[in-house]
Write a protein that holds these residues in place. Sequence first.
Motif, PDB file in Angstrom:
ATOM      1  N   THR A  23       0.856  -1.182   0.000  1.00 53.77           N
ATOM      2  CA  THR A  23       0.000   0.000   0.000  1.00 53.77           C
ATOM      3  C   THR A  23       0.893   1.233   0.000  1.00 53.77           C
ATOM      4  O   THR A  23       1.658   1.441   0.938  1.00 53.77           O
ATOM      5  N   SER A  24       0.787   2.031  -1.043  1.00 50.56           N
ATOM      6  CA  SER A  24       1.592   3.248  -1.115  1.00 50.56           C
ATOM      7  C   SER A  24       0.978   4.313  -0.214  1.00 50.56           C
ATOM      8  O   SER A  24      -0.175   4.211   0.213  1.00 50.56           O
ATOM      9  N   GLU A  25       1.746   5.356   0.061  1.00 49.68           N
ATOM     10  CA  GLU A  25       1.265   6.437   0.929  1.00 49.68           C
ATOM     11  C   GLU A  25       0.019   7.098   0.348  1.00 49.68           C
ATOM     12  O   GLU A  25      -0.881   7.492   1.074  1.00 49.68           O
ATOM     13  N   SER A  26      -0.035   7.231  -0.998  1.00 51.45           N
ATOM     14  CA  SER A  26      -1.186   7.890  -1.627  1.00 51.45           C
ATOM     15  C   SER A  26      -2.459   7.054  -1.509  1.00 51.45           C
ATOM     16  O   SER A  26      -3.558   7.568  -1.600  1.00 51.45           O
ATOM     17  N   GLN A  27      -2.301   5.737  -1.299  1.00 47.39           N
ATOM     18  CA  GLN A  27      -3.463   4.857  -1.183  1.00 47.39           C
ATOM     19  C   GLN A  27      -3.985   4.765   0.244  1.00 47.39           C
ATOM     20  O   GLN A  27      -5.121   4.382   0.458  1.00 47.39           O
ATOM     21  N   LYS A  28      -3.157   5.116   1.215  1.00 48.15           N
ATOM     22  CA  LYS A  28      -3.584   5.022   2.604  1.00 48.15           C
ATOM     23  C   LYS A  28      -4.632   6.088   2.910  1.00 48.15           C
ATOM     24  O   LYS A  28      -4.635   7.166   2.325  1.00 48.15           O
ATOM     25  N   LEU A  29      -5.497   5.775   3.856  1.00 49.09           N
ATOM     26  CA  LEU A  29      -6.630   6.647   4.160  1.00 49.09           C
ATOM     27  C   LEU A  29      -6.426   7.390   5.472  1.00 49.09           C
ATOM     28  O   LEU A  29      -5.743   6.911   6.368  1.00 49.09           O
ATOM     29  N   SER A  30      -7.073   8.538   5.532  1.00 47.53           N
ATOM     30  CA  SER A  30      -7.080   9.328   6.770  1.00 47.53           C
ATOM     31  C   SER A  30      -8.529   9.534   7.191  1.00 47.53           C
ATOM     32  O   SER A  30      -9.449   9.332   6.398  1.00 47.53           O
ATOM     33  N   GLN A  31      -8.716   9.970   8.412  1.00 48.12           N
ATOM     34  CA  GLN A  31     -10.071  10.209   8.900  1.00 48.12           C
ATOM     35  C   GLN A  31     -10.737  11.280   8.041  1.00 48.12           C
ATOM     36  O   GLN A  31     -10.142  12.314   7.730  1.00 48.12           O
ATOM     37  N   GLY A  32     -11.976  11.007   7.629  1.00 41.82           N
ATOM     38  CA  GLY A  32     -12.733  11.958   6.814  1.00 41.82           C
ATOM     39  C   GLY A  32     -12.655  11.705   5.324  1.00 41.82           C
ATOM     40  O   GLY A  32     -13.405  12.300   4.562  1.00 41.82           O
ATOM     41  N   ASP A  33     -11.731  10.831   4.879  1.00 39.68           N
ATOM     42  CA  ASP A  33     -11.630  10.511   3.449  1.00 39.68           C
ATOM     43  C   ASP A  33     -12.877   9.768   2.983  1.00 39.68           C
ATOM     44  O   ASP A  33     -13.402   8.904   3.682  1.00 39.68           O
ATOM     45  N   MET A  34     -13.342  10.117   1.782  1.00 38.04           N
ATOM     46  CA  MET A  34     -14.463   9.396   1.174  1.00 38.04           C
ATOM     47  C   MET A  34     -13.892   8.462   0.111  1.00 38.04           C
ATOM     48  O   MET A  34     -12.990   8.833  -0.628  1.00 38.04           O
ATOM     49  N   VAL A  35     -14.433   7.237   0.069  1.00 34.69           N
ATOM     50  CA  VAL A  35     -13.918   6.243  -0.864  1.00 34.69           C
ATOM     51  C   VAL A  35     -15.058   5.582  -1.636  1.00 34.69           C
ATOM     52  O   VAL A  35     -16.219   5.632  -1.229  1.00 34.69           O
ATOM     53  N   VAL A  36     -14.692   4.953  -2.745  1.00 37.40           N
ATOM     54  CA  VAL A  36     -15.618   4.145  -3.528  1.00 37.40           C
ATOM     55  C   VAL A  36     -15.344   2.686  -3.164  1.00 37.40           C
ATOM     56  O   VAL A  36     -14.199   2.240  -3.222  1.00 37.40           O
ATOM     57  N   LEU A  37     -16.395   1.968  -2.760  1.00 38.30           N
ATOM     58  CA  LEU A  37     -16.250   0.570  -2.373  1.00 38.30           C
ATOM     59  C   LEU A  37     -16.783  -0.353  -3.462  1.00 38.30           C
ATOM     60  O   LEU A  37     -17.779  -0.053  -4.107  1.00 38.30           O
ATOM     61  N   ASN A  38     -16.112  -1.467  -3.644  1.00 32.43           N
ATOM     62  CA  ASN A  38     -16.598  -2.529  -4.506  1.00 32.43           C
ATOM     63  C   ASN A  38     -17.045  -3.662  -3.594  1.00 32.43           C
ATOM     64  O   ASN A  38     -16.324  -4.054  -2.690  1.00 32.43           O
ATOM     65  N   VAL A  39     -18.263  -4.152  -3.822  1.00 32.21           N
ATOM     66  CA  VAL A  39     -18.812  -5.190  -2.958  1.00 32.21           C
ATOM     67  C   VAL A  39     -18.814  -6.516  -3.707  1.00 32.21           C
ATOM     68  O   VAL A  39     -19.375  -6.624  -4.797  1.00 32.21           O
TER      69      VAL A  39
END
Length: 199
Positions: A18-34
Amino acid sequence: GNDKEKTLNLAYGKTTRTSESQKLSQGDMVVLNVLKDQGGKKQYIIWDKYRLPSLLYVFASFIIFVIVIAGKKGLGALIGMGISLMVILSFIVPQILLGNDPLFISIVGSIIILTVTIYLAHGFSQRTTVALLATGVSLVLTGICAVVSVSLAQLSGLGTEEVYFLQLQNNTINLQGLLLGGMIIGALGVLDDITTTQA
């Protein structure tokens, strides 16, 4: 849907990098695949960061800059860009998906786009009409050169992984014609600028 307000735990796996740009922080919005396994159990995968709000700010800034810098011509160019997108989405793409020749459809769509955008951006005048005719002739010559080049180089249009998926989904599409159509539409902006400047 039914999973609204559900809390999930995110684990950074040891086997995946996992690169630094892929890591998440609090408040980030993401697209999930289910994904569902054979037992019907859901597995959530982070597909990408959700970027639409920031892209809308960039797009709004672009529109403001174009109108401030180019005035009425800029506004005409923006309207022409919107119409171009509409022609591509409502005419060119559906016709290609129906199995019609992508090269022919792209040329017809390009002529429609060309006529509308040149007159919207530069107004109705003899110079604009000359530029339009010159661009039309240049577009035909570009099409001939593209056909000859693709034929000599024996390009099939199967250049990316996405194209293979497209062929699996819809095998009626002529991929070589799609490649040629992309060249024609891609050449539009350059030809428009050159012929208008020369006129």
